[in-house]
Design a protein around this motif. Structure first.
Motif, PDB file in Angstrom:
ATOM      1  N   GLY A 159       0.805  -1.215   0.000  1.00  0.00           N
ATOM      2  CA  GLY A 159       0.000   0.000   0.000  1.00  0.00           C
ATOM      3  C   GLY A 159       0.835   1.259   0.000  1.00  0.00           C
ATOM      4  O   GLY A 159       0.572   2.194  -0.769  1.00  0.00           O
ATOM      5  N   VAL A 160       1.856   1.305   0.852  1.00  0.00           N
ATOM      6  CA  VAL A 160       2.685   2.513   0.902  1.00  0.00           C
ATOM      7  C   VAL A 160       3.655   2.569  -0.278  1.00  0.00           C
ATOM      8  O   VAL A 160       4.025   3.654  -0.734  1.00  0.00           O
ATOM      9  N   THR A 161       4.069   1.421  -0.794  1.00  0.00           N
ATOM     10  CA  THR A 161       4.988   1.408  -1.940  1.00  0.00           C
ATOM     11  C   THR A 161       4.317   1.954  -3.190  1.00  0.00           C
ATOM     12  O   THR A 161       4.911   2.767  -3.918  1.00  0.00           O
ATOM     13  N   LEU A 162       3.069   1.523  -3.446  1.00  0.00           N
ATOM     14  CA  LEU A 162       2.366   1.957  -4.651  1.00  0.00           C
ATOM     15  C   LEU A 162       1.569   3.238  -4.447  1.00  0.00           C
ATOM     16  O   LEU A 162       1.107   3.824  -5.420  1.00  0.00           O
ATOM     17  N   GLY A 163       1.401   3.660  -3.193  1.00  0.00           N
ATOM     18  CA  GLY A 163       0.464   4.741  -2.937  1.00  0.00           C
ATOM     19  C   GLY A 163      -0.933   4.320  -3.361  1.00  0.00           C
ATOM     20  O   GLY A 163      -1.671   5.079  -3.994  1.00  0.00           O
TER      21      GLY A 163
END
Length: 317
Positions: A246-250
């Motif tokens: 989730g945080v990697t891809l936004g």
């Protein structure tokens, strides 16, 4: 095409997908043999009579980086061009299975997905996809002016990150068998079995030779506290990897969970520590709390995605 089963369907008109048959990969020496066995089934042959089958598309649990494809979790290997000629297709598209599943996400109806936890999807934002089965698939869908782009990812092979003492013990146990412990080593069918052996040793009890489906069955039936602890560990560790994605891809459009394991866990997954672990990112807790997580409940969603990919390839040809 997974490492265990190959699922076939026939599209007789745009969006009209049917005649689904599931064949065991181990029953056929090659992918071509399995494909030809499907095409020879009476109902399939009858539906294709007269017009024939002109194009094919395969979503396979494997990297697809050139003409030669060697499966990671099965012994099949093939040349895409040779398979196309052997089957008489004018066009044969071969993509990673999670690329196809990712492409299906915007096509899913509300009835084909189940939200776990809070959050609201942000329109036009990237989507993330993760799914545990024979292996651990990862992908994402990135929006652009031209439409959606599905990522060809091997994110299931990232190094496993333990988040508490129990997971450190599981990792130490796994290191005795594997030099590198990826997320897939633990978040898969064989991973559930590995977690079971690790927790049995940690608790000082004898581990039975249980396959993953039996571990899950005993957990869901409330028959075995150890099996329930295994499923809980699996769910929370999946929350870690999903949160990382989730945080990697936004991925403010949401994180989708596919694969064969989670949908079968039902309510047990919903009340597990998955969502709490998903959000447990310190300063980014509020960021992930706003990101919804969905279980894909559609029976064969990858068919929707691979059909869309084939249509795009034909339009560009």
């Amino acid at each position: 095409m997974g490492g265990t089963n190959a699922r076939f369907a026939l599209e007789t008109a745009p969006g009209n997908i049917g005649l689904v048959h599931v064949l065991a990969c181990a029953a056929y020496p090659t992918l071509a043999a399995a494909l030809q066995a499907y095409l020879a089934l009476p109902d399939v042959a009858a539906a294709a009579a007269g017009q024939g089958i002109r194009h094919g598309a395969i979503a396979i649990a494997n990297p697809v980086t050139g003409d030669l494809v060697r499966m990671t979790n099965h012994h099949w290997e093939f040349s895409i061009e040779a398979l196309r000629r052997e089957c008489g297709f004018a066009l044969l598209a071969v993509v990673n299975d999670f690329t196809a599943l990712a492409r299906s996400l915007p096509l899913l109806s509300d009835a084909q997905k189940l939200q776990v936890g809070g959050g609201t999807a942000l329109a036009g934002a990237p989507l993330g996809l993760i799914g545990a089965g024979t292996g651990l698939g990862v992908s994402g869908l990135i929006p652009s002016a031209a439409g959606w782009t599905a990522l060809l990812s091997e994110g299931g092979h990232v190094s496993f990150p333990p988040m508490d003492e129990t997971e450190i013990a599981i990792l130490r146990f796994a290191w005795r068998e594997f030099e590198h412990v990826s997320a897939e080593r633990l978040l898969s069918g064989v991973g559930i079995e590995l977690i079971y052996r690790a927790l049995a040793e940690q608790r000082g009890v004898a581990a039975e030779p249980l396959p993953a489906p039996e571990i899950a069955r005993r957990a869901l039936a409330g028959e075995c506290a150890l099996c329930d602890a295994v499923i809980e560990a699996f769910c929370t560790m999946l929350g870690t990897i999903a949160g990382n994605l989730g945080v990697t891809l936004g991925a403010q459009g949401g994180i989708y969970i596919g694969g064969g394991i989670v949908p079968r866990l039902g309510e047990r997954f919903a009340r597990s520590g998955f969502r709490a672990r998903f959000e447990a990112k310190g300063r980014f807790r509020n960021y992930l709390a706003a990101v919804p997580t969905f279980i894909i409940t559609a029976e064969y969603p990858a068919f929707l995605g691979v059909s869309a990919i084939l249509a795009e390839r034909l339009a560009a040809a």
